[in-house]
Design an enzyme around this catalytic site. Structure first.
Site, mmCIF file in Angstrom:
data_model
loop_
_atom_site.group_PDB
_atom_site.id
_atom_site.type_symbol
_atom_site.label_atom_id
_atom_site.label_comp_id
_atom_site.label_asym_id
_atom_site.label_seq_id
_atom_site.Cartn_x
_atom_site.Cartn_y
_atom_site.Cartn_z
ATOM 1 N N ASP A 23 1.055 -1.175 0.186
ATOM 2 C CA ASP A 23 -0.071 -0.042 0.004
ATOM 3 C C ASP A 23 0.903 1.148 0.121
ATOM 4 O O ASP A 23 1.517 1.616 1.161
ATOM 5 C CB ASP A 23 -0.821 -0.144 1.150
ATOM 6 C CG ASP A 23 -1.870 1.193 1.609
ATOM 7 O OD1 ASP A 23 -1.830 2.143 0.342
ATOM 8 O OD2 ASP A 23 -2.484 1.389 2.631
ATOM 9 N N LYS A 87 2.635 11.261 -3.195
ATOM 10 C CA LYS A 87 1.628 10.663 -3.833
ATOM 11 C C LYS A 87 0.519 11.778 -4.464
ATOM 12 O O LYS A 87 0.125 11.350 -5.749
ATOM 13 C CB LYS A 87 0.671 9.746 -2.852
ATOM 14 C CG LYS A 87 -0.241 8.780 -3.551
ATOM 15 C CD LYS A 87 -0.662 7.797 -2.571
ATOM 16 C CE LYS A 87 -2.114 7.088 -3.167
ATOM 17 N NZ LYS A 87 -2.587 5.953 -2.294
ATOM 18 N N GLU A 187 -7.552 0.374 -4.764
ATOM 19 C CA GLU A 187 -7.478 0.044 -3.091
ATOM 20 C C GLU A 187 -8.790 -0.419 -2.840
ATOM 21 O O GLU A 187 -8.912 -1.309 -1.707
ATOM 22 C CB GLU A 187 -7.299 1.499 -2.449
ATOM 23 C CG GLU A 187 -5.999 1.976 -2.635
ATOM 24 C CD GLU A 187 -5.414 3.302 -2.510
ATOM 25 O OE1 GLU A 187 -6.445 4.063 -1.899
ATOM 26 O OE2 GLU A 187 -4.462 3.750 -2.909
ATOM 27 N N ASP A 211 -13.167 5.149 1.510
ATOM 28 C CA ASP A 211 -11.930 5.285 1.885
ATOM 29 C C ASP A 211 -11.163 6.613 1.978
ATOM 30 O O ASP A 211 -11.125 7.650 1.082
ATOM 31 C CB ASP A 211 -10.908 4.598 0.656
ATOM 32 C CG ASP A 211 -9.430 4.508 1.102
ATOM 33 O OD1 ASP A 211 -8.747 5.070 1.716
ATOM 34 O OD2 ASP A 211 -8.904 3.887 0.034
#
Length: 618
Positions: A23, A87, A187, A211
């Protein structure tokens, strides 16, 4: 219509090999595996330490690079050389992030608003791909240390919202870190697998995955039937997450203490200290009704009630996304059977309450929300390793497919290990004024330069009407059908010009040849990346020099002697830099020329607007 028929070889994986799940997160990253004895997914950690590795990179004075907890300490003491939330920059141009530029304590370069951003640290320039590769390299090293075995293959997760450029950037980062990235998976799919959803082939369920991570928010509605995951709808915000909760608290304190925003913009250290204190407050308020601390003589207070009020607009945004996702899936909230919570920010009590109220049921957060995505990636890795026979894996492309772009670079349209059938396309444009043709060269392979890859075919798109450089829009499309046949199409969209050509089928490579090409790509990833960065820097610099030259020719009379002299000096310095193999020097001189010429362009635009408005009443 250009069509090229090629039979693409299918790849094979060795049985029983160790493939890890990763992850790669905005705030934290981690690695998970299927435990060989319990057969359950576990996050890797040493003794009593955390499984989470902060996604933070610090560049020291001596060129030393540290990642994780050690780097996190420098957020306070050396913010300009400490990179966080990389990211958020993956696959992004400056245009995408300019409204959030103040969020970053480090320097984000805006020399070309359309191309991917660069981050300046001292006199060096890094791409988000390079920065993410440092994190992945640390995860790889950490996993090898814990497992006492080499780790070369991985499944990496990305937000469902990530576009093609962001997914490709993630693959490139993995390769640069010495990893063969077998799959990029969403994800929410990973989170579902971690909860065991979909592992029973008889099970049918409609679920929602909420999420809320450090930097991105996703809501995905999935239908799981017979072990197959079907995404009914996705929604979200690539610029909403726990970082924004922190910012809301920090801004609350800034306002309370009357701190000048301009002062804060120049005092990056204070801004960073406030951000870190705000993060501490957010975590504390998950378990307490109030938070108090002292920072540089300032008394910082906030109650749970005040915090809930501050973040309510952010939580409401996520609920609106949930409503939009349900609408797109043509479902009512009551039809969702399970709501899975993912991401550390879902620990905020107000978030749980809002989501539970919206979906009319208690949320499912029994698996650690920080680890759930990595654990699911490990389940997927186990399936790819051939250890879980209940899942059917579709055919995949064993090597990436793409075309040659300026400077002999490989631009990947279909990454390796993509499930087929698959369709992908991208737009290109001309580099020179009046250019009437474009050569489309198709390559297969994992290296950054086409010379190191395998050429499959080539054809010319001709008859493009004479237009200034950058104006024509050429759509290049790749389609691999269920039989593994590749068809390439090219069309100039403004004029409708198309080209067709027939090419004899060329057959795929053997498994050994595929394996060798993959090993070469990982072995040379570092030098390939440097070469690509150098070519891209040269391309950008050449483009800027041409643009400035045209600009000076047209507007010579509007610039004074000192301005012309300074521009000429900067142009000469950039031309000299182009003769050297130093990417950072070229970027520095490009940035210097940009800094000199940017005010001229703005001033001349103001003059033009003034002239246009003369005599007109507003």
């Amino acid at each position: 219509m250009a069509k090229i028929s090629i039979n693409i070889a299918t790849g094979s994986l060795q049985q029983k090999e160790m493939i890890v799940g990763i992850d790669l997160g905005t705030t934290n990253s981690l690695v998970a595996i299927i435990h060989p004895e319990s057969k359950k997914p576990v996050a890797l950690k040493e003794h009593n330490s955390s499984s989470l590795v902060p996604s933070v990179i610090h560049f020291g004075q001596n060129g030393n690079v540290v990642v994780g907890e050690e780097a996190r300490l420098y957020l306070e003491t050396d913010p300009r050389n400490t990179i966080f939330s990389a990211k958020r920059l993956m696959g992004k141009s400056y245009n995408d992030i300019k409204s959030h530029e103040d969020f970053f304590a480090y320097k984000v370069i805006d020399d070309d608003k359309e191309s991917l951003v660069k981050i300046q640290v001292g006199d060096k320039f890094y791409s988000p791909v390079e920065l993410s590769s440092f994190i992945l390299k640390e995860l790889k090293t950490r996993a090898e240390h814990i497992l006492k075995t080499p780790v070369a293959k991985a499944v990496i997760t990305v937000p469902a919202y990530f576009n093609d450029a962001q997914r490709q950037a993630t693959r490139d980062a993995g390769k640069l870190a010495g990893l063969d990235v077998l799959r990029i998976i969403n994800e929410p799919t990973a989170a579902s697998l971690a909860y065991g959803l979909g592992l029973n082939s008889d099970e049918e369920k409609t679920i929602a995955v909420y999420d809320l991570g450090g930097g991105t928010f996703d809501i995905s509605i999935l239908k799981i039937a017979g072990g197959i995951f079907e995404v009914l709808s996705t929604n979200g915000d690539t610029y909403l997450g726990g970082d924004d909760f922190d910012r809301a608290i920090a801004e609350y304190w800034v306002e309370k203490h009357g701190i000048d925003n301009e002062q804060l913009r120049h005092n990056k250290e204070l801004a960073q200290l406030l951000r870190l204190k705000a993060e501490e407050a957010k975590k504390h308020l998950g378990m307490a009704d109030g938070f108090a601390a002292t920072l540089r003589g300032m008394e910082l207070h906030i109650s749970r009630k005040e915090f809930d009020g501050l973040v309510k607009p952010l939580i409401d945004k996520t609920i609106k996304c949930c409503a939009a996702a349900l609408k797109d899936a043509a479902l009512a909230a009551g039809e969702i059977e399970t709501v899975v919570m993912v991401g550390g920010s879902t620990r905020v009590p107000a978030v749980k309450e809002a989501v539970s109220k919206f979906f009319e049921q208690p949320v499912n957060d029994s698996v650690n929300p920080d680890e759930v995505v990595a654990l699911g990636a490990a389940v997927q890795a186990d399936i790819l390793a051939g250890n879980n026979k209940d899942f059917l894996l579709l055919d995949i492309t064993p090597l990436s497919l793409g075309i040659e772009t300026s400077g002999g670079l490989m631009d990947v349209l279909i990454p390796r290990n993509s499930k087929i059938p698959i369709k992908a396309g991208r737009q290109y444009t001309t580099q020179k004024d009046g250019q009437s043709g474009m050569r489309i060269s198709v390559y297969q392979g994992e290296r950054d330069l086409v010379n190191d890859n395998r050429k499959l075919a080539e054809f010319n798109l001709t008859g493009i009407p004479a237009m200034p450089a950058g104006l024509p829009k050429v759509d290049v499309g790749f389609l691999i059908n269920a039989d593994g046949i590749l068809m390439v199409t090219a069309k100039e969209l403004r004029s409708g010009v198309e080209q067709s050509i027939k090419v004899k089928p060329q057959y795929g490579l053997t498994d050994d040849e595929v394996e060798q090409m993959l090993q070469d790509s990982i072995q040379h990833a570092g030098t390939d990346m440097q070469t690509r960065a150098l070519v891209e820097a040269r391309n950008e610099a050449g483009h800027l020099l041409e643009t400035v030259e045209k600009f000076i020719d047209r507007n010579n009379s509007l610039l004074n002697r000192d301005e012309l002299s300074a521009t000429a000096t900067a142009m000469q310095a950039l031309q000299l830099a182009l003769t050297m193999d130093d990417k950072n020097l070229i970027r520095t001189k490009t940035e210097e020329l940009n800094e000199i010429t940017r005010p001229f362009a703005e001033r001349i635009m103001d003059i033009a607007v003034g002239e246009a408005l003369k005599g007109q009443k507003l």
